[in-house]
Motif scaffolding. Sequence first.
Motif, mmCIF file in Angstrom:
data_model
loop_
_atom_site.group_PDB
_atom_site.id
_atom_site.type_symbol
_atom_site.label_atom_id
_atom_site.label_comp_id
_atom_site.label_asym_id
_atom_site.label_seq_id
_atom_site.Cartn_x
_atom_site.Cartn_y
_atom_site.Cartn_z
ATOM 1 N N PRO A 1 0.885 -1.068 -0.018
ATOM 2 C CA PRO A 1 -0.052 0.008 0.106
ATOM 3 C C PRO A 1 0.952 1.270 0.141
ATOM 4 O O PRO A 1 1.925 1.181 0.599
ATOM 5 N N ARG A 2 0.261 2.394 -0.639
ATOM 6 C CA ARG A 2 1.054 3.504 -0.705
ATOM 7 C C ARG A 2 1.226 4.040 0.349
ATOM 8 O O ARG A 2 2.242 4.933 0.694
ATOM 9 N N TRP A 3 0.474 3.978 1.636
ATOM 10 C CA TRP A 3 0.798 4.492 2.862
ATOM 11 C C TRP A 3 2.097 4.009 3.292
ATOM 12 O O TRP A 3 2.615 4.741 4.314
ATOM 13 N N ALA A 4 2.320 2.862 3.000
ATOM 14 C CA ALA A 4 3.588 2.263 3.553
ATOM 15 C C ALA A 4 4.937 3.243 2.770
ATOM 16 O O ALA A 4 6.031 3.164 3.837
ATOM 17 N N LEU A 5 4.842 3.694 1.706
ATOM 18 C CA LEU A 5 5.800 4.615 1.212
ATOM 19 C C LEU A 5 5.865 5.954 1.979
ATOM 20 O O LEU A 5 7.069 6.276 2.402
ATOM 21 N N LEU A 6 4.710 6.332 2.591
ATOM 22 C CA LEU A 6 5.024 7.504 3.621
ATOM 23 C C LEU A 6 5.733 7.106 4.658
ATOM 24 O O LEU A 6 6.164 8.014 5.280
ATOM 25 N N SER A 7 4.923 6.052 5.230
ATOM 26 C CA SER A 7 5.898 5.653 6.651
ATOM 27 C C SER A 7 7.310 5.741 6.465
ATOM 28 O O SER A 7 8.159 5.957 7.233
ATOM 29 N N ALA B 1 6.264 -2.184 8.549
ATOM 30 C CA ALA B 1 6.258 -3.593 8.592
ATOM 31 C C ALA B 1 4.939 -4.073 8.221
ATOM 32 O O ALA B 1 4.724 -5.118 7.701
ATOM 33 N N LEU B 2 3.860 -3.409 8.595
ATOM 34 C CA LEU B 2 2.466 -3.917 8.400
ATOM 35 C C LEU B 2 2.297 -3.700 6.889
ATOM 36 O O LEU B 2 1.570 -4.964 6.354
ATOM 37 N N GLY B 3 2.662 -2.855 6.317
ATOM 38 C CA GLY B 3 2.330 -2.832 4.826
ATOM 39 C C GLY B 3 3.275 -3.524 3.796
ATOM 40 O O GLY B 3 2.982 -3.484 2.672
ATOM 41 N N LEU B 4 4.522 -3.879 4.464
ATOM 42 C CA LEU B 4 5.381 -4.467 3.358
ATOM 43 C C LEU B 4 5.122 -5.957 3.250
ATOM 44 O O LEU B 4 6.013 -6.818 3.621
ATOM 45 N N ARG B 5 3.763 -6.077 2.480
ATOM 46 C CA ARG B 5 3.726 -7.575 2.435
ATOM 47 C C ARG B 5 3.959 -8.582 1.475
ATOM 48 O O ARG B 5 4.260 -9.677 1.829
ATOM 49 N N PRO B 6 5.137 -8.066 0.472
ATOM 50 C CA PRO B 6 5.654 -8.978 -0.317
ATOM 51 C C PRO B 6 7.052 -9.511 0.523
ATOM 52 O O PRO B 6 7.488 -10.584 0.072
ATOM 53 N N ALA B 7 7.508 -9.072 1.759
ATOM 54 C CA ALA B 7 8.666 -9.647 2.437
ATOM 55 C C ALA B 7 8.232 -10.687 3.124
ATOM 56 O O ALA B 7 7.054 -10.744 3.597
ATOM 57 N N ALA B 8 9.230 -11.684 3.529
ATOM 58 C CA ALA B 8 9.046 -12.719 4.187
ATOM 59 C C ALA B 8 8.486 -12.257 5.486
ATOM 60 O O ALA B 8 9.065 -11.172 6.245
ATOM 61 N N LEU B 9 7.680 -13.131 6.274
ATOM 62 C CA LEU B 9 7.204 -12.749 7.427
ATOM 63 C C LEU B 9 8.089 -12.552 8.714
ATOM 64 O O LEU B 9 7.866 -11.363 9.488
ATOM 65 N N PRO B 10 9.076 -13.516 8.802
ATOM 66 C CA PRO B 10 10.292 -13.067 9.831
ATOM 67 C C PRO B 10 10.917 -11.629 9.673
ATOM 68 O O PRO B 10 11.206 -11.187 10.903
ATOM 69 N N GLY B 11 11.129 -11.190 8.670
ATOM 70 C CA GLY B 11 11.368 -9.842 8.563
ATOM 71 C C GLY B 11 10.516 -8.850 9.015
ATOM 72 O O GLY B 11 10.952 -7.725 9.374
ATOM 73 N N ARG B 12 9.385 -9.080 8.248
ATOM 74 C CA ARG B 12 8.342 -8.010 8.669
ATOM 75 C C ARG B 12 8.328 -7.842 10.593
ATOM 76 O O ARG B 12 8.172 -6.738 10.808
ATOM 77 N N VAL B 13 8.345 -9.084 11.051
ATOM 78 C CA VAL B 13 8.239 -9.058 12.472
ATOM 79 C C VAL B 13 9.542 -8.605 12.999
ATOM 80 O O VAL B 13 9.175 -7.735 13.781
ATOM 81 N N ALA B 14 10.599 -8.707 12.520
ATOM 82 C CA ALA B 14 11.645 -7.930 13.072
ATOM 83 C C ALA B 14 11.919 -6.474 12.816
ATOM 84 O O ALA B 14 12.327 -5.746 13.826
ATOM 85 N N LEU B 15 11.319 -6.146 11.747
ATOM 86 C CA LEU B 15 11.125 -4.906 11.231
ATOM 87 C C LEU B 15 10.303 -3.951 12.253
ATOM 88 O O LEU B 15 10.545 -2.755 12.872
ATOM 89 N N GLY B 16 8.774 -4.558 12.480
ATOM 90 C CA GLY B 16 8.217 -3.999 13.567
ATOM 91 C C GLY B 16 8.459 -3.893 14.873
ATOM 92 O O GLY B 16 8.325 -3.185 15.543
ATOM 93 N N VAL C 1 13.497 -0.493 0.094
ATOM 94 C CA VAL C 1 12.510 -1.895 -0.084
ATOM 95 C C VAL C 1 11.290 -1.467 -0.435
ATOM 96 O O VAL C 1 10.725 -2.037 -1.545
ATOM 97 N N VAL C 2 10.608 -0.673 0.115
ATOM 98 C CA VAL C 2 9.185 -0.314 -0.160
ATOM 99 C C VAL C 2 9.257 0.259 -1.560
ATOM 100 O O VAL C 2 8.357 0.006 -2.514
ATOM 101 N N ALA C 3 10.015 1.142 -1.915
ATOM 102 C CA ALA C 3 10.101 1.891 -3.107
ATOM 103 C C ALA C 3 10.529 0.809 -4.202
ATOM 104 O O ALA C 3 9.913 0.758 -5.394
#
Length: 200
Positions: free
Chosen positions: A5-11, A70-85, A184-186
Amino acid sequence: MRSVPRWALLSSVTAPVVLIGGWMIAALLEGPAYDPATQTISTLAANGAAGSWVMTAALAVLGVCHMVTALGLRPAALPGRVALGAGGAAAFVVALVPPPNSGGSLRHGSAAAVGFALLAVWPVLAADRRGTAPWGLRPVPSLTATTLMLVSAIWFMIELRFDGAAGAAERLVTALQSLWPFAVVASCLRHPGRPEGPLP
């Protein structure tokens, strides 16, 4: 490929702007007695520092930005999203437990160390080994980002131990860690394989 989602780019773009802007403004408020090359960012956030409210707010916003990204970065593997969050949550805790102006704090230092570690490893944990992955989630860029963050964190620890350029080293590692989620988001948004049409 799940869309970002584009709001992930903003964050993700807000995180480095707030962090770097925060330490610059807080250093100006602190005055010439503060040396950004040798003194850490935590000094700016310490109780009694002239710009502590600026640095504390910047760290809190940084943490929230990482959690939102981390919530918006859906293509990333879940462990990475959890670590970022979780790294974002650690940054928020760092803001909640500023060190005293007399020196270091175990709670502040521990939260900062956990945050450094989580934000250093999240790129490699988020990597996607499929050849169709966006550039920022491919194994080589992800491993390179993690390596750079770990090497700069080691440099920071060495400089801190020997009373050297700890401020410069800390600014390098924190800048890298705040900028990589944006990269990554970009790359996900620019990836040609992502679905067309409006994003939520």
